[in-house]
Motif scaffolding. Structure first.
Motif, short mmCIF file in Angstrom:
data_model
loop_
_atom_site.label_atom_id
_atom_site.label_comp_id
_atom_site.label_asym_id
_atom_site.label_seq_id
_atom_site.Cartn_x
_atom_site.Cartn_y
_atom_site.Cartn_z
N VAL A 31 18.76 21.53 11.68
CA VAL A 31 17.49 21.71 10.99
C VAL A 31 17.26 23.20 10.83
N LYS A 32 16.96 23.61 9.61
CA LYS A 32 16.72 25.03 9.37
C LYS A 32 15.25 25.34 9.56
N LYS A 33 14.97 26.63 9.67
CA LYS A 33 13.58 27.06 9.84
C LYS A 33 12.76 26.66 8.62
N GLY A 34 11.63 26.05 8.85
CA GLY A 34 10.72 25.68 7.77
C GLY A 34 11.14 24.50 6.94
N GLU A 35 12.18 23.83 7.35
CA GLU A 35 12.71 22.73 6.54
C GLU A 35 12.24 21.37 7.05
N THR A 36 12.14 20.41 6.16
CA THR A 36 11.88 19.03 6.59
C THR A 36 13.13 18.20 6.43
N VAL A 37 13.60 17.68 7.56
CA VAL A 37 14.76 16.80 7.51
C VAL A 37 14.27 15.38 7.79
N CYS A 38 14.58 14.47 6.90
CA CYS A 38 14.22 13.08 7.13
C CYS A 38 15.39 12.33 7.73
N VAL A 39 15.14 11.62 8.81
CA VAL A 39 16.15 10.74 9.37
C VAL A 39 15.74 9.34 9.00
N VAL A 40 16.62 8.66 8.25
CA VAL A 40 16.23 7.36 7.73
C VAL A 40 17.28 6.32 8.10
N ILE A 197 0.78 16.57 7.26
CA ILE A 197 1.97 17.13 7.91
C ILE A 197 2.60 18.17 7.00
N ASN A 198 2.70 17.86 5.71
CA ASN A 198 3.26 18.83 4.76
C ASN A 198 2.46 20.13 4.74
N ASP A 199 1.12 20.00 4.69
CA ASP A 199 0.26 21.18 4.66
C ASP A 199 0.45 22.04 5.89
N MET A 200 0.40 21.38 7.05
CA MET A 200 0.50 22.10 8.31
C MET A 200 1.85 22.81 8.40
N LYS A 201 2.88 22.13 7.90
CA LYS A 201 4.21 22.71 7.90
C LYS A 201 4.22 23.99 7.06
N GLU A 202 3.59 23.92 5.90
CA GLU A 202 3.53 25.10 5.03
C GLU A 202 2.77 26.22 5.73
N GLN A 203 1.63 25.88 6.32
CA GLN A 203 0.78 26.89 6.96
C GLN A 203 1.48 27.57 8.12
N LEU A 204 2.15 26.77 8.96
CA LEU A 204 2.68 27.29 10.22
C LEU A 204 4.17 27.62 10.15
N GLY A 205 4.84 27.21 9.09
CA GLY A 205 6.27 27.45 8.99
C GLY A 205 7.08 26.62 9.97
N THR A 206 6.50 25.51 10.41
CA THR A 206 7.18 24.63 11.36
C THR A 206 8.28 23.84 10.64
N SER A 207 9.39 23.64 11.35
CA SER A 207 10.39 22.72 10.81
C SER A 207 9.99 21.31 11.20
N VAL A 208 10.25 20.35 10.34
CA VAL A 208 9.85 18.98 10.63
C VAL A 208 11.06 18.06 10.63
N VAL A 209 11.17 17.26 11.66
CA VAL A 209 12.14 16.16 11.65
C VAL A 209 11.31 14.90 11.46
N MET A 210 11.42 14.31 10.28
CA MET A 210 10.59 13.15 9.95
C MET A 210 11.45 11.90 10.05
N ILE A 211 11.08 11.02 10.96
CA ILE A 211 11.82 9.78 11.12
C ILE A 211 11.09 8.69 10.36
#
Ligand code: ATP
Ligand code: MG
Lengths: 330, 313
Positions: A31-40, A197-211
């Motif tokens: 997972v890269k910085k600031g990226e959203t990875v979906c695990v499906v 979640i998308n907004d917060m990710k943009e604001q904080l630069g958090t990477s997200v692993v979305m299952i």
């Protein structure tokens, strides 16, 4: 962009009454910085336990047989329990599927929201209270001062999930793992929570692993997709690539089973058959019994991973293609 | 909360009237005539008739009950057939011993039961768990009187560490404390075992619940996870058991007081049943029932204090 999280050859086993069970096999993704990875993937394919192993919260009967989980270069698996505890809720946070039961019924929202701030940031009760109100505002809850004094049962499911997100993001983690955060919610609330979640990710630069097992969620949130089947990754790539040009028959099946109507709840049961028994040794490809294209080799040998421009596929059909590719003079 | 208290109070009045009726009728229907017991072996037929008249036993039973009930509603428990003393006075001189014994055994059962249950759950399937669950199974099955007799045999007769019986010194003195130990253990053991079993299963359930996982995911220290996040939730069903057990404990005092020769309500009840002292038996039963209802009210209030989902208003 740098990799903030790298999972390498993760193998998770469970001790069960019937013996050992290999629930996740050679899982690798980053997972890269600031990226959203979906695990499906469909129910039982190992999404949740993979996430829990990142958190160091596997159930007692599970253990990591092999592999590495590198967070900013350090292997989380080599950390002492207390070092790992200091990561949780601080550098790496998790939001769970069931907002109705994920909060402690006998403590106020305020108490539960102050907890991570007091543990990781050393805030006083008062500071944590002020910050808590700010967090509740940020996740879009009305009357935040009042909410702080309320108990979980006084809030709706969607509101509780917002509280969970506020709690998870309280210490500005590098990674937020969201395990089916919208599955238990109404369709309209689902979209709101995903937006949040998308907004917060943009604001904080958090990477997200979305299952998720919902391709609609993937389409809405993902930068990259990891498709899992029976404890293995079968396909991984950019969301556009995977959606426009799926390679693995399982991914194709998943995408074909998505109703075209926007916002419709999507189920993955459209592919006939069911997961193989993970307690037994599996010969050949794990998807072979359900695959419309299964060949002889699929039944005898497990396929390797083929990679083209960062798009990975675990399928023997790619073998023919890559031979064909090789034949074509370049 | 005040609504609950008022509601319970009204319920209690009706309940006690119902109980008084049942006890009254069953005492009067039971074989044995108080008048001939009072009159003794030498009394003539005429003597006994006179006694019956004096006690009002010659009137129709419903009339007798009505008179008794009217007295009760005026706070009059009647007069003992045996001693001619006021039943209320007798009950209240005996009550402290019984209450002290019941409270002491609740304390014993909580002090033993709760930690045993928690340790069992935290160390599930360890030898400690096996030891504790086996012991609590034993604790539930052992009859009171046998346990009491064994404890007396070992600690009072053989080692002579503790008195054989009686509960005469005030409980805050060393002697009173010593007198209390064996009866409290005798009476509290079964209850401790039940609390341990309930505590174990409820703790196990809570430990695996979602919100505990959330707490861990926040980085809460394991110690805090157990003692703050789990314990308060796990105590909710345990408190029910403690409250219910208090009723059994009150019943259990009858035997325990007998075994340890303690002058409490329980022993008074046995004596009075033997001598067909109707007013005394009725008063004792009503008192015990009222205490039980009161304890349950306390349990309900404690519930509301630890579980915010409960709201009585
Ligand atoms: N505590 C456990 N003991 C034994 N096996 C387990 C345990 N937890 C999970 N598993 C096994 O691991 C597999 C993956 O479970 P996991 O919860 O990760 O699935 P999932 O992909 O999250 O499914 P869902 O979409 O239903 O949440 C399951 O098929 C199950 O057999
Ligand atoms: Mg899951």
């Amino acid at each position: 962009m740098t990799d903030i999280l790298q999972i390498e050859n993760l193998n998770i086993h469970f001790r069960t009454a019937e013996g050992s069970l290999s629930a996740v096999h050679d899982l690798s993704f980053s997972v890269k910085k600031g990226e959203t990875v979906c695990v499906v993937g469909e129910s039982g394919c190992g999404k949740s336990i993979s996430a829990l192993s990142i958190m160091g919260l596997l159930p007692e009967n599970g253990h990591i047989a092999q592999g590495k989980i590198l967070f900013e270069g350090t292997d989380l698996l080599s950390l002492k329990p207390d070092q790992m505890r200091k990561m949780r809720g601080n550098k790496i946070s998790m939001v769970f599927q069931e907002p109705m039961t994920a909060l402690n019924p006998v403590f106020t929202i305020g108490y539960q929201l102050r907890e991570p701030l007091r543990i990781h940031q050393g805030f006083s009760k008062k500071q944590a209270h002020v910050k808590g109100i700010e967090l509740l505002k940020q996740v879009g809850l009305s009357l935040p001062e009042q909410r702080m004094k309320q108990y979980p049962h006084e809030l709706s499911g969607g509101m509780r999930q917002r509280v969970m997100i506020a709690m998870a993001l309280a210490c500005h983690p590098q990674i937020l793992i969201a395990d089916e955060p919208t599955t238990a919610l109404d369709v309209t609330i689902q979209a709101q929570i995903l937006d949040l979640i998308n907004d917060m990710k943009e604001q904080l630069g958090t990477s997200v692993v979305m299952i998720t097992h919902d391709m609609g969620v993937v389409a809405e949130t993902a930068d990259r997709v990891v498709v899992m089947y029976a404890g293995e990754i079968v396909e991984e790539g950019d969301v556009e690539t995977v959606f426009n040009d799926p390679q693995h028959p399982y991914t194709k099946g998943l995408l074909a089973s998505v109703p075209k109507v926007e916002g419709e709840l999507t189920q993955l049961q459209a592919i006939p058959g069911s997961l193989p028994n993970l307690g037994e040794a599996i010969v050949g490809c794990r998807f072979q019994s359900r695959c419309p294209f299964a060949m002889d080799i699929c039944r005898s040998q497990a396929p390797p991973i083929y990679e083209e421009n960062g798009h990975q596929t675990r399928c023997w059909m790619k073998e023919g293609e890559s031979i064909a590719d090789n034949i074509v003079p370049s | 909360m005040s609504a609950l208290i008022i509601r319970r109070f009204i319920q209690m009045i009706f309940l006690l009237i119902g109980i008084s009726f049942i006890v009254f009728i069953s005492m009067h229907l039971a074989p044995g005539d108080p008048a001939s017991i009072i009159g003794g072996p030498t009394a003539t037929k005429a003597d006994i008739l006179g006694i019956r008249q004096r006690l009002g036993l010659d009137q129709p039973i419903l009339v007798q009950y009505w008179n008794y009930l009217v007295g009760l509603l005026h706070g009059d428990f009647g007069v003992s057939f045996q001693t001619q003393r006021s039943v209320a006075a007798e009950l209240f001189t005996r009550l402290p011993n019984t209450i002290n014994l019941a409270i002491a055994s609740v304390i014993v059962s909580v002090i033993i039961g709760i930690p045993a249950g928690i340790i069992s759950a935290l160390k599930q399937n360890s030898w400690l768990d096996v030891f504790s669950t086996t012991l609590s199974l034993g604790g539930i099955s052992i009859p009171n009187f046998w346990l009491g007799a064994m404890l007396i045999l070992v600690f009072a007769v053989h080692f002579q560490w503790l008195p054989v019986g009686g509960l005469d010194a005030p409980f805050w003195t060393l002697q009173g404390f010593k007198e209390m130990i064996l009866p409290a253990i005798t009476l509290g053991t079964g209850s401790a075992a039940m609390i341990a079993r309930m505590g174990r299963s409820s703790m196990l359930e809570i430990i695996h619940s979602d919100f505990v996982r959330t707490a861990r995911a926040k980085g809460v220290k394991e110690r805090v996870v157990i003692w703050v996040h789990c314990l308060r939730n796990a105590m909710i069903p345990v408190i029910t058991v403690i409250g219910l057990n208090f009723g059994f404990l009150l019943g259990g005092t009858i035997i325990t007081e007998q075994v340890f020769a303690i002058n409490g309500i329980g022993r008074l009840m046995i004596e009075s049943i033997g001598s067909r002292d109707f007013p005394m038996v009725q008063g004792a039963v009503l008192l015990v029932a009222a205490i039980f209802v009161f304890v349950n009210l306390v349990v309900d209030i404690v519930y509301a204090l630890i579980d915010p989902r409960i709201n009585y208003d």
